[in-house]
Design a protein around this motif. Structure first.
Motif, PDB file in Angstrom:
ATOM      1  N   UNK A 166      56.079 -19.126  10.418  1.00  0.00           N
ATOM      2  CA  UNK A 166      56.599 -20.303   9.672  1.00  0.00           C
ATOM      3  C   UNK A 166      56.805 -20.026   8.284  1.00  0.00           C
ATOM      4  N   UNK A 167      56.223 -18.883   7.725  1.00  0.00           N
ATOM      5  CA  UNK A 167      56.320 -18.572   6.310  1.00  0.00           C
ATOM      6  C   UNK A 167      56.555 -17.086   6.107  1.00  0.00           C
ATOM      7  N   UNK A 168      56.993 -16.667   4.949  1.00  0.00           N
ATOM      8  CA  UNK A 168      57.313 -15.383   4.540  1.00  0.00           C
ATOM      9  C   UNK A 168      56.792 -15.043   3.408  1.00  0.00           C
ATOM     10  N   UNK A 169      56.475 -13.717   2.930  1.00  0.00           N
ATOM     11  CA  UNK A 169      56.012 -13.247   1.662  1.00  0.00           C
ATOM     12  C   UNK A 169      57.182 -13.226   0.784  1.00  0.00           C
ATOM     13  N   UNK A 170      56.913 -13.858  -0.613  1.00  0.00           N
ATOM     14  CA  UNK A 170      58.017 -13.697  -1.670  1.00  0.00           C
ATOM     15  C   UNK A 170      57.613 -13.861  -3.045  1.00  0.00           C
ATOM     16  N   UNK A 171      58.125 -13.423  -3.875  1.00  0.00           N
ATOM     17  CA  UNK A 171      57.972 -13.690  -5.396  1.00  0.00           C
ATOM     18  C   UNK A 171      58.634 -14.876  -5.833  1.00  0.00           C
ATOM     19  N   UNK A 172      57.730 -15.684  -6.566  1.00  0.00           N
ATOM     20  CA  UNK A 172      58.520 -16.938  -7.019  1.00  0.00           C
ATOM     21  C   UNK A 172      58.571 -16.999  -8.554  1.00  0.00           C
ATOM     22  N   UNK A 173      59.392 -17.549  -8.991  1.00  0.00           N
ATOM     23  CA  UNK A 173      59.490 -17.398 -10.620  1.00  0.00           C
ATOM     24  C   UNK A 173      59.057 -19.084 -10.972  1.00  0.00           C
ATOM     25  N   UNK A 174      58.061 -19.407 -11.634  1.00  0.00           N
ATOM     26  CA  UNK A 174      57.701 -20.378 -11.895  1.00  0.00           C
ATOM     27  C   UNK A 174      57.484 -20.767 -13.517  1.00  0.00           C
ATOM     28  N   UNK A 175      57.994 -21.890 -14.135  1.00  0.00           N
ATOM     29  CA  UNK A 175      58.113 -22.166 -15.389  1.00  0.00           C
ATOM     30  C   UNK A 175      56.516 -23.158 -15.490  1.00  0.00           C
ATOM     31  N   UNK A 176      55.808 -22.583 -16.295  1.00  0.00           N
ATOM     32  CA  UNK A 176      54.372 -23.339 -16.714  1.00  0.00           C
ATOM     33  C   UNK A 176      54.585 -23.702 -18.170  1.00  0.00           C
ATOM     34  N   UNK A 177      53.932 -25.053 -18.300  1.00  0.00           N
ATOM     35  CA  UNK A 177      54.038 -25.434 -19.618  1.00  0.00           C
ATOM     36  C   UNK A 177      52.341 -25.353 -20.037  1.00  0.00           C
ATOM     37  N   UNK A 178      52.211 -24.415 -21.249  1.00  0.00           N
ATOM     38  CA  UNK A 178      50.956 -24.251 -21.805  1.00  0.00           C
ATOM     39  C   UNK A 178      50.823 -25.083 -22.991  1.00  0.00           C
TER      40      UNK A 178
END
Length: 384
Positions: free
Chosen positions: A216-228
């Motif tokens: 039910x899930x696969x491996x993948x790179x995700x791009x996330x925007x983080x507020x520092x």
């Protein structure tokens, strides 16, 4: 003493449904439990009688035999005989198997064995993830928006996270009946273990998705925007809810925790919200006094007055020129620490002038005079 009717023992009518029988037993079990009836010597016997009654009436075949033949269906009152015409051999009732059903109903929500509407376990939550992020001191001062790439497990697009091919639905595990766990009787105790067929999920996939192999899930790179935020320091942890690993077969995602590491700076040292900057000054400036220009963390410049006669290690403060506070409050200060520099590679003329200056400065070095006076007293005391 004649055995009481099992229906009377549980306080239900003959022909009662399975739910009514279970409800009656729950009521009796709570009422007669020995721990709650320390002053009632008959409570334990009545409690065992209720267990015996429930052990028979909860089973459809045993209940049918009891309705037809009464207690005669079980020689020895649940002992190892049989009923007329052949029946139940070696089926011995006990507290463990009977009370465990009710225990699940009473306390299942607190033991992690939550059941859905179809009797299956809740889908497993995904794991939390950790991401280490290194930033500069300037970024920690100003705050920033940072895009990071996180390798993680995401919900499979081909099966929408179900793990089943072609839109089919998972089926209830036949081994554990959707409970995700199986019971084994060991003497007086009932031991529960994770179901080996479904690995505790309560469901099995007959036709697994070819993309995720039923996970039910696969491996993948995700791009996330983080507020520092401004003011972070090494060890600061930022939580992104639901951005962790996807759960198995449609389960909820875990969280992503970003751990901040602030790199060392070539000019500034940090202590909480305060900054320290070591500034070299010439021997002449330290002796005569003067003005110097120093950098600030925001990229600006500050001017500091050097008092005449300053020594190495002397500190001066620039207020509110330090780091911002992460959780409110005013900014810290910046401290300038002087390092009086001894000149090198002197010319002949410079050496000549310094020797002349040295001859004229016996009274201008109070710290040296005090030190060597103490040394002389020490030596004199040792001779005595």
């Amino acid at each position: 003493m004649a055995k009481r009717d099992y229906y009377d023992v549980l306080g239900v009518a003959k022909g009662a449904s399975a739910d009514e029988i279970k409800k009656g037993y729950r009521s009796k079990a709570k009422e007669l439990h020995p721990d709650r009836n320390a002053d009632n010597p008959d409570a334990e016997a009545q409690f065992k009688e209720a267990n015996e009654a429930y052990e028979v009436l909860k089973d459809a075949d045993k209940k049918a035999a009891y309705d037809r033949f009464g207690h005669a269906a079980f020689e020895g009152g649940m002992g190892g005989g049989g009923r007329p015409g052949g029946g139940f051999g070696g089926q011995q009732g006990d507290f463990g198997s009977a009370f465990s059903d009710v225990f699940d109903d009473l306390f299942g929500d607190f033991m992690g064995g939550q059941r859905g509407g179809g009797g299956g376990r809740r889908a497993a939550r995904g794991s939390d993830l950790r991401y280490n992020l290194r930033i500069s001191l300037e970024d920690a001062f100003a705050g920033m928006q940072k895009t990071i790439n996180v390798p993680t497990s995401v919900s499979c697009d081909s099966c929408s996270g179900t793990g089943a091919e072609g839109g089919s639905e998972p089926t209830t595990c036949p081994t554990c009946s959707g409970m995700g766990k199986v019971r084994a009787q060991q003497g007086f105790f009932t031991v529960e273990r994770t179901c080996p067929t479904c690995s505790g999920l309560g469901q099995i996939i007959k036709n697994p998705c070819k993309t995720c192999n039923g996970a039910g899930r696969t491996e993948k790179d995700r791009a996330l925007s983080v507020n520092i935020p401004a003011g972070v320091e090494t060890g600061t942890r930022i939580r992104l809810a639901g951005e962790g690993e996807a759960g198995m077969r449609g389960g909820p995602s875990g969280d992503l925790y970003i751990f901040i590491e602030v790199s060392d700076h070539k000019l500034f040292e940090r202590d909480g919200t305060n900054l320290f900057c070591r500034v070299p000054v010439s021997m002449g400036t330290a002796a005569l006094g003067g003005s110097i220009e120093v950098p600030t963390i925001d990229g600006g410049r500050g001017r500091v007055q050097i008092p005449a006669g300053s020594q190495s290690g002397r500190q001066m403060r620039l207020r509110s020129k330090g780091m911002p506070a992460l959780r409110g409050g005013g900014p810290g200060d910046m401290f300038i620490e002087l390092a009086v520099e001894t000149p090198v590679n002197l010319t002949s003329r410079q050496k000549e002038l310094l020797r002349e200056f040295e001859d004229l400065s016996e009274e201008n070095n109070p710290e040296s005079s005090s030190f060597f006076s103490s040394v002389k007293s020490f030596w004199d005391s040792m001779k005595g």
